[in-house]
Design a protein around this motif. Sequence first.
Motif, PDB file in Angstrom:
ATOM      1  N   ILE A 130      -7.241   8.897  -9.772  1.00 55.15           N
ATOM      2  CA  ILE A 130      -7.983   7.756 -10.318  1.00 55.15           C
ATOM      3  C   ILE A 130      -9.442   8.134 -10.573  1.00 55.15           C
ATOM      4  O   ILE A 130     -10.032   7.696 -11.542  1.00 55.15           O
ATOM      5  CB  ILE A 130      -7.918   6.562  -9.327  1.00 55.15           C
ATOM      6  N   SER A 131     -10.027   8.958  -9.719  1.00 58.06           N
ATOM      7  CA  SER A 131     -11.458   9.265  -9.866  1.00 58.06           C
ATOM      8  C   SER A 131     -11.676  10.182 -11.092  1.00 58.06           C
ATOM      9  O   SER A 131     -10.882  11.050 -11.416  1.00 58.06           O
ATOM     10  CB  SER A 131     -11.993   9.913  -8.604  1.00 58.06           C
ATOM     11  N   SER A 137       0.849  -1.188   0.000  1.00 52.78           N
ATOM     12  CA  SER A 137       0.000   0.000   0.000  1.00 52.78           C
ATOM     13  C   SER A 137       0.885   1.238   0.000  1.00 52.78           C
ATOM     14  O   SER A 137       1.971   1.247   0.582  1.00 52.78           O
ATOM     15  CB  SER A 137      -0.931  -0.009   1.204  1.00 52.78           C
ATOM     16  N   ARG A 160      -2.013   8.709  -0.524  1.00 51.57           N
ATOM     17  CA  ARG A 160      -3.325   8.125  -0.809  1.00 51.57           C
ATOM     18  C   ARG A 160      -4.337   9.131  -1.350  1.00 51.57           C
ATOM     19  O   ARG A 160      -5.001   8.847  -2.351  1.00 51.57           O
ATOM     20  CB  ARG A 160      -3.864   7.429   0.438  1.00 51.57           C
ATOM     21  N   PRO A 161      -4.497  10.320  -0.760  1.00 55.10           N
ATOM     22  CA  PRO A 161      -5.472  11.261  -1.332  1.00 55.10           C
ATOM     23  C   PRO A 161      -5.117  11.679  -2.759  1.00 55.10           C
ATOM     24  O   PRO A 161      -5.993  11.803  -3.620  1.00 55.10           O
ATOM     25  CB  PRO A 161      -5.407  12.471  -0.393  1.00 55.10           C
ATOM     26  N   LYS A 162      -3.855  11.867  -3.044  1.00 49.58           N
ATOM     27  CA  LYS A 162      -3.439  12.251  -4.405  1.00 49.58           C
ATOM     28  C   LYS A 162      -3.766  11.146  -5.397  1.00 49.58           C
ATOM     29  O   LYS A 162      -4.196  11.408  -6.517  1.00 49.58           O
ATOM     30  CB  LYS A 162      -1.942  12.541  -4.433  1.00 49.58           C
ATOM     31  N   MET A 163      -3.561   9.890  -4.977  1.00 47.82           N
ATOM     32  CA  MET A 163      -3.835   8.768  -5.870  1.00 47.82           C
ATOM     33  C   MET A 163      -5.336   8.643  -6.121  1.00 47.82           C
ATOM     34  O   MET A 163      -5.766   8.372  -7.240  1.00 47.82           O
ATOM     35  CB  MET A 163      -3.273   7.478  -5.292  1.00 47.82           C
ATOM     36  N   ARG A 164      -6.136   8.866  -5.067  1.00 47.45           N
ATOM     37  CA  ARG A 164      -7.573   8.773  -5.232  1.00 47.45           C
ATOM     38  C   ARG A 164      -8.072   9.838  -6.214  1.00 47.45           C
ATOM     39  O   ARG A 164      -8.926   9.581  -7.064  1.00 47.45           O
ATOM     40  CB  ARG A 164      -8.283   8.941  -3.888  1.00 47.45           C
ATOM     41  N   SER A 165      -7.562  11.048  -6.086  1.00 54.56           N
ATOM     42  CA  SER A 165      -8.017  12.114  -6.978  1.00 54.56           C
ATOM     43  C   SER A 165      -7.548  11.864  -8.406  1.00 54.56           C
ATOM     44  O   SER A 165      -8.229  12.211  -9.366  1.00 54.56           O
ATOM     45  CB  SER A 165      -7.517  13.475  -6.484  1.00 54.56           C
TER      46      SER A 165
END
Length: 104
Positions: free
Chosen positions: A102-103, A89, A95-100
Amino acid sequence: MLTLQQIKDNPERVIERLAVKGFDGKEVIGRVISLDNERKRLQLNNDNKAAELNRLAAQIGALMKQGKKRKPPLSRKPSHRSKKNRKRSPPPSLRPKMRSAISF
């Protein structure tokens, strides 16, 4: 030059000779003798532990020669995933940068 043997054999004479040269060696000579006694004590302790280790090694060798091997202790169950296949992981800061990213 003073040797340890000279200091141990006749500390009073060594202190007298140092006083002639203008050096108060009473405390220093006492410390040298004290440190030598500590060294002897530690060396004896070390020798005793080495002898015990040799005795145990001989005992283990004799038992192995007789075929008396101890079973290894129970180990933990292996993980169902090998290290190669484990998902790593990302660090919490990413994590927040990756989520933004990907979305949609």
